[in-house]
Design a protein around this motif. Structure first.
Motif, PDB file in Angstrom:
ATOM      1  N   PRO A  14      14.436  14.316  23.906  1.00 20.70           N
ATOM      2  CA  PRO A  14      15.156  15.420  24.564  1.00 20.70           C
ATOM      3  C   PRO A  14      14.158  16.452  25.084  1.00 20.70           C
ATOM      4  CG  PRO A  14      15.668  15.256  22.187  1.00 20.70           C
ATOM      5  CD  PRO A  14      14.470  14.416  22.439  1.00 20.70           C
ATOM      6  N   CYS A  15      14.248  16.786  26.380  1.00 21.76           N
ATOM      7  CA  CYS A  15      13.393  17.812  26.955  1.00 21.76           C
ATOM      8  C   CYS A  15      14.106  19.156  26.853  1.00 21.76           C
ATOM      9  CB  CYS A  15      13.102  17.514  28.425  1.00 21.76           C
ATOM     10  SG  CYS A  15      12.265  15.950  28.666  1.00 21.76           S
ATOM     11  N   PRO A  16      13.458  20.176  26.300  1.00 17.64           N
ATOM     12  CA  PRO A  16      14.107  21.485  26.215  1.00 17.64           C
ATOM     13  C   PRO A  16      14.624  21.920  27.584  1.00 17.64           C
ATOM     14  CG  PRO A  16      12.019  21.501  25.028  1.00 17.64           C
ATOM     15  CD  PRO A  16      12.106  20.183  25.741  1.00 17.64           C
ATOM     16  N   ASN A  17      15.872  22.343  27.650  1.00 18.67           N
ATOM     17  CA  ASN A  17      16.493  22.819  28.903  1.00 18.67           C
ATOM     18  C   ASN A  17      16.465  21.771  30.007  1.00 18.67           C
ATOM     19  OD1 ASN A  17      16.686  25.308  27.551  1.00 18.67           O
ATOM     20  ND2 ASN A  17      14.637  25.859  28.270  1.00 18.67           N
ATOM     21  N   VAL A  39      12.971   6.663  32.303  1.00 20.74           N
ATOM     22  CA  VAL A  39      13.990   7.337  33.113  1.00 20.74           C
ATOM     23  C   VAL A  39      14.358   8.664  32.456  1.00 20.74           C
ATOM     24  CG1 VAL A  39      14.950   5.169  33.999  1.00 20.74           C
ATOM     25  CG2 VAL A  39      15.974   6.243  31.961  1.00 20.74           C
ATOM     26  N   ALA A  40      14.905   9.563  33.267  1.00 18.70           N
ATOM     27  CA  ALA A  40      15.419  10.835  32.768  1.00 18.70           C
ATOM     28  C   ALA A  40      16.930  10.812  32.967  1.00 18.70           C
ATOM     29  CB  ALA A  40      14.787  11.998  33.540  1.00 18.70           C
ATOM     30  N   LEU A  41      17.671  10.943  31.867  1.00 14.40           N
ATOM     31  CA  LEU A  41      19.136  10.947  31.947  1.00 14.40           C
ATOM     32  C   LEU A  41      19.643  12.388  31.968  1.00 14.40           C
ATOM     33  CD1 LEU A  41      20.122   8.110  29.424  1.00 14.40           C
ATOM     34  CD2 LEU A  41      19.854   7.961  31.922  1.00 14.40           C
ATOM     35  N   GLU A  67      17.449  23.597  20.591  1.00 15.08           N
ATOM     36  CA  GLU A  67      16.197  22.857  20.422  1.00 15.08           C
ATOM     37  C   GLU A  67      14.990  23.760  20.603  1.00 15.08           C
ATOM     38  OE1 GLU A  67      16.813  20.073  23.438  1.00 15.08           O
ATOM     39  OE2 GLU A  67      18.356  19.010  22.324  1.00 15.08           O
ATOM     40  N   GLY A  68      15.224  25.011  20.827  1.00 12.36           N
ATOM     41  CA  GLY A  68      14.096  25.938  20.999  1.00 12.36           C
ATOM     42  C   GLY A  68      13.543  25.818  22.369  1.00 12.36           C
TER      43      GLY A  68
ATOM     44  N   GLU B 271       8.137  15.460  36.316  1.00 17.91           N
ATOM     45  CA  GLU B 271       7.931  16.887  36.044  1.00 17.91           C
ATOM     46  C   GLU B 271       7.992  17.184  34.545  1.00 17.91           C
ATOM     47  OE1 GLU B 271      10.752  19.475  37.901  1.00 17.91           O
ATOM     48  OE2 GLU B 271      12.490  18.591  36.903  1.00 17.91           O
ATOM     49  N   GLN B 272       8.844  16.440  33.840  1.00 18.07           N
ATOM     50  CA  GLN B 272       8.930  16.647  32.391  1.00 18.07           C
ATOM     51  C   GLN B 272       7.654  16.174  31.699  1.00 18.07           C
ATOM     52  OE1 GLN B 272      11.263  18.390  31.055  1.00 18.07           O
ATOM     53  NE2 GLN B 272      12.604  18.496  32.854  1.00 18.07           N
TER      54      GLN B 272
END
Lengths: 68, 326
Positions: A14-17, A39-41, A67-68, B271-272
């Motif tokens: 999980p990426c913050p925001n 991939v990014a969901l 998640e901060g 970007e992530q």
């Protein structure tokens, strides 16, 4: 989404925001082939290319504060 | 100077010393390296020796001491002007704050937007010009950042390789972003050979690529090339959606639309990884790079912002954004 019988175990980051990054031997249950290894969901709900992320979360101020 | 350099590159290696003197003088007298056609074209040709292939690229010049000496003078001036002109946020950041800082820096939309213009208003001619301007970097897409791979370690290196693997098609040559763009140019009736449009683009467009080569080719600047990539990826997905809309609106071939649509999805992933694992990872492992990570990101935003402003201003005046219309 399920892991394949062989190969690299699936990890979900999980990426913050932001989106969930998915790596490993995953497949999408809608029958489509993923276009890339990582991939990014979308998890903000406003992507125009769901289930994938298109970066729009940044325009709508999507937050994942827990998640901060 | 650039004309003389072309004579040197197509002549004998003995001519390098006189050119290096010329380059040192040109570096001294340039009023603004970013807008200096002669200086930027010379840097483009010299950096091209490390990429190739191109008609002026021959092996014996790549590490020629006099050409490197002249290039160093041009680079010192270019970097000096960048350090003086690029606005850098004045907040002090520890490593843990770097990903958030980069997302904040790239989230600020200042001034008119090139992608919005393309989406809604641009003419077909302007859209073609935007492909020509973009081609200076995009036919080499990802290459300048790849110089950084052996200069990184651990988590940052893994992150950069993960991004670059996707840029290079992840085992599928047809999906290499450079190749997708070359097909887009062919489909738009443009010349997809590298350097075909170098004489028609303004200095700022060459400066945009030369910035990446400068940062990529110097280990000292490894933080800056990482920051550059992070900022580039963070300002790509949403504009590429608008570009795709614009090229579709104007009736361009599917190959052109495909290039931009590929980047909507790809760069939302990149970007992530670039912000968190690459830039964040490097900042944690090698904290002395933090100021340059921020500088590289700011330099990307500044130079590419100048290119966009130049194009929009030219079109506003009813002129071409190219030095001479293609």
């Amino acid at each position: 989404m399920t892991g394949a019988a062989s190969g690299v175990p699936v990890t979900i980051t999980p990426c913050p925001n932001g989106p969930l990054l998915v790596r490993g031997d995953f497949r999408l249950d809608d029958g489509s082939e993923p276009h890339r290894r990582t991939v990014a969901l979308c998890r903000c709900g406003v992507s125009t290319i769901k289930p994938y992320c298109d970066g729009t979360h940044k325009l709508v101020g999507f937050r994942t504060e827990d998640e901060g | 100077m650039s004309e003389r350099l072309i004579q040197v590159l197509t002549g004998s290696p003995d001519d390098g010393a006189a050119w290096a003197d010329l380059a040192r003088a040109a570096a001294r007298i340039s009023p603004d390296a970013l807008r200096d056609d002669d200086l930027q074209l010379s840097l483009f040709l010299l950096y091209g020796l490390h990429y190739g292939p191109a008609e002026w690229v021959r092996g014996e010049w790549e590490w020629h001491p006099e050409l490197l000496s002249g290039r160093a003078a041009l680079e010192e001036r270019f970097e000096g002007d960048l350090r003086a002109q690029v606005p850098v946020p004045d907040e002090q950041q520890g490593a843990a704050g770097i990903p958030d800082l980069l997302f904040r820096m790239t989230g600020v939309q200042s001034g008119p937007s090139l992608s919005r213009h393309l989406a809604k208003k641009a003419t077909r001619e302007q859209a073609v010009e935007s492909l020509i301007q973009r081609s200076i970097y995009t036919l080499k897409e990802a290459d300048p950042h790849s110089w950084a791979i052996p200069r990184l370690s651990g988590r940052a290196k893994v992150a950069l390789v993960e991004i670059q693997s996707d840029e290079y098609g992840a085992g599928r040559p047809a999906r290499m972003h450079q190749s997708i763009f070359a097909r887009a140019m062919d489909a738009a009736g443009l010349d997809s050979r590298y350097g075909a449009y170098v004489d028609v683009v303004p200095a700022l467009t060459l400066a945009s690529l030369n910035l990446m080569s400068l940062l990529g080719l110097h280990r000292r600047l490894r933080g800056a090339i990482v920051g550059h990539l992070a900022a580039y990826e963070m300002t790509s997905s949403i504009p590429c959606r608008k570009y795709a809309d614009g090229f579709r609106r104007l009736g361009f071939a599917e190959e052109v639309v495909d290039y931009f649509e590929e980047h909507v999805e790809a760069d939302a992933v990149h970007e992530q990884i670039a912000g968190r694992d690459l830039a964040g990872g490097l900042a944690e492992d090698d904290p002395e790079t933090i100021p340059d990570i921020v500088f590289g990101a700011a330099a990307c935003l500044h130079v590419d912002g100048l290119v966009g402003e130049h194009m929009l201003a030219a079109w506003e005046r009813g002129e071409s954004s190219l030095r001479t219309p293609a």
